[in-house]
Design a protein around this motif. Sequence first.
Motif, PDB file in Angstrom:
ATOM      1  N   PHE A 247      18.668  -7.889  13.354  1.00 22.27           N
ATOM      2  CA  PHE A 247      17.971  -8.574  12.258  1.00 22.27           C
ATOM      3  C   PHE A 247      16.812  -7.732  11.720  1.00 22.27           C
ATOM      4  N   ALA A 248      16.356  -6.730  12.495  1.00 20.37           N
ATOM      5  CA  ALA A 248      15.209  -5.919  12.101  1.00 20.37           C
ATOM      6  C   ALA A 248      15.566  -4.866  11.054  1.00 20.37           C
ATOM      7  N   ALA A 249      16.781  -4.372  11.116  1.00 23.20           N
ATOM      8  CA  ALA A 249      17.164  -3.262  10.227  1.00 23.20           C
ATOM      9  C   ALA A 249      16.917  -3.574   8.751  1.00 23.20           C
ATOM     10  N   PRO A 250      17.295  -4.768   8.240  1.00 16.17           N
ATOM     11  CA  PRO A 250      17.049  -5.028   6.829  1.00 16.17           C
ATOM     12  C   PRO A 250      15.571  -5.226   6.481  1.00 16.17           C
ATOM     13  N   LEU A 251      14.733  -5.546   7.489  1.00 16.37           N
ATOM     14  CA  LEU A 251      13.320  -5.761   7.201  1.00 16.37           C
ATOM     15  C   LEU A 251      12.596  -4.452   6.873  1.00 16.37           C
ATOM     16  N   ILE A 252      13.100  -3.340   7.406  1.00 17.01           N
ATOM     17  CA  ILE A 252      12.494  -2.034   7.152  1.00 17.01           C
ATOM     18  C   ILE A 252      13.532  -1.185   6.422  1.00 17.01           C
ATOM     19  N   PRO A 253      13.270  -0.839   5.165  1.00 18.91           N
ATOM     20  CA  PRO A 253      14.240  -0.038   4.419  1.00 18.91           C
ATOM     21  C   PRO A 253      14.308   1.382   4.982  1.00 18.91           C
TER      22      PRO A 253
ATOM     23  N   GLY B 172       0.824  -1.205   0.000  1.00 20.18           N
ATOM     24  CA  GLY B 172       0.000   0.000   0.000  1.00 20.18           C
ATOM     25  C   GLY B 172       0.854   1.248   0.000  1.00 20.18           C
ATOM     26  N   PRO B 173       0.279   2.351  -0.467  1.00 18.73           N
ATOM     27  CA  PRO B 173       1.047   3.593  -0.586  1.00 18.73           C
ATOM     28  C   PRO B 173       0.915   4.545   0.610  1.00 18.73           C
ATOM     29  N   GLU B 174       0.221   4.132   1.652  1.00 16.44           N
ATOM     30  CA  GLU B 174      -0.133   5.058   2.729  1.00 16.44           C
ATOM     31  C   GLU B 174       1.099   5.650   3.409  1.00 16.44           C
ATOM     32  N   ASP B 175       0.965   6.917   3.837  1.00 18.36           N
ATOM     33  CA  ASP B 175       1.927   7.472   4.780  1.00 18.36           C
ATOM     34  C   ASP B 175       1.780   6.667   6.062  1.00 18.36           C
ATOM     35  N   ALA B 176       2.882   6.521   6.804  1.00 15.82           N
ATOM     36  CA  ALA B 176       2.851   5.636   7.969  1.00 15.82           C
ATOM     37  C   ALA B 176       3.779   6.149   9.067  1.00 15.82           C
ATOM     38  N   SER B 177       3.463   5.726  10.280  1.00 11.35           N
ATOM     39  CA  SER B 177       4.375   5.924  11.405  1.00 11.35           C
ATOM     40  C   SER B 177       4.402   4.634  12.215  1.00 11.35           C
TER      41      SER B 177
ATOM     42  N   THR C 257       9.071   6.628  10.078  1.00 17.49           N
ATOM     43  CA  THR C 257       7.934   7.192   9.356  1.00 17.49           C
ATOM     44  C   THR C 257       8.106   6.851   7.878  1.00 17.49           C
ATOM     45  N   ARG C 258       6.996   6.844   7.176  1.00 18.14           N
ATOM     46  CA  ARG C 258       7.022   6.814   5.718  1.00 18.14           C
ATOM     47  C   ARG C 258       6.105   7.929   5.284  1.00 18.14           C
ATOM     48  N   LEU C 259       6.682   8.959   4.726  1.00 20.10           N
ATOM     49  CA  LEU C 259       5.927  10.123   4.271  1.00 20.10           C
ATOM     50  C   LEU C 259       6.284  10.376   2.813  1.00 20.10           C
ATOM     51  N   GLY C 260       5.267  10.455   1.957  1.00 17.00           N
ATOM     52  CA  GLY C 260       5.517  10.654   0.530  1.00 17.00           C
ATOM     53  C   GLY C 260       6.352   9.531  -0.072  1.00 17.00           C
TER      54      GLY C 260
ATOM     55  N   VAL D 239      10.900   6.297   3.525  1.00 17.75           N
ATOM     56  CA  VAL D 239      11.012   5.768   4.883  1.00 17.75           C
ATOM     57  C   VAL D 239      12.208   6.427   5.560  1.00 17.75           C
ATOM     58  N   ARG D 240      11.965   6.889   6.779  1.00 20.11           N
ATOM     59  CA  ARG D 240      13.037   7.486   7.589  1.00 20.11           C
ATOM     60  C   ARG D 240      13.007   6.845   8.968  1.00 20.11           C
ATOM     61  N   LYS D 241      14.107   6.173   9.311  1.00 18.87           N
ATOM     62  CA  LYS D 241      14.225   5.595  10.649  1.00 18.87           C
ATOM     63  C   LYS D 241      14.553   6.716  11.624  1.00 18.87           C
ATOM     64  N   HIS D 242      13.958   6.632  12.791  1.00 20.54           N
ATOM     65  CA  HIS D 242      14.126   7.672  13.800  1.00 20.54           C
ATOM     66  C   HIS D 242      14.729   7.111  15.063  1.00 20.54           C
TER      67      HIS D 242
END
Length: 149
Positions: free
Chosen positions: A142-148, A106-111, A122-125, A128-131
Amino acid sequence: MATEYRLTLAGTTPVQAVAERALPDPQERPTGPGPMLSVGLYDRYGFAITFLSRKNGYMDAESDDGLWQWEPAAYVSVTFRMENGADPEQSVAGMLTIVRRLLDTGPEDASFVLDGNWLLFTRLGGVVRKHRRDKWWTTYAFAAPLIPG
């Protein structure tokens, strides 16, 4: 004491559609008309998952830049509740697999927020930006590669 993670997907996607994307196996998926669907998946994943459709949202959390705030007009929150006794590697890996599936379908913005306080990404526009919480990302290497991002 349980640990909760919340993925928020902005937009008007029906809660049932988000549940189908998250859990493609009908045996795992909660059913009902919504706006709230919930199922315990403790044996397989180590958590319960709740889907909740809402409007006029307000979220805040600590981020790299201080207090982060977001007000989606409509959204679905996907909450993962992990009990203390859950194997963290099993439950975090299962949760992030579901989160990644939702991002990919899906294309949704996310937090994505830990315990209502710490913004993890977050994923905006579409970006993805890790905070913050570098310690979280290194604790669960092991989680880092699962979320770009």
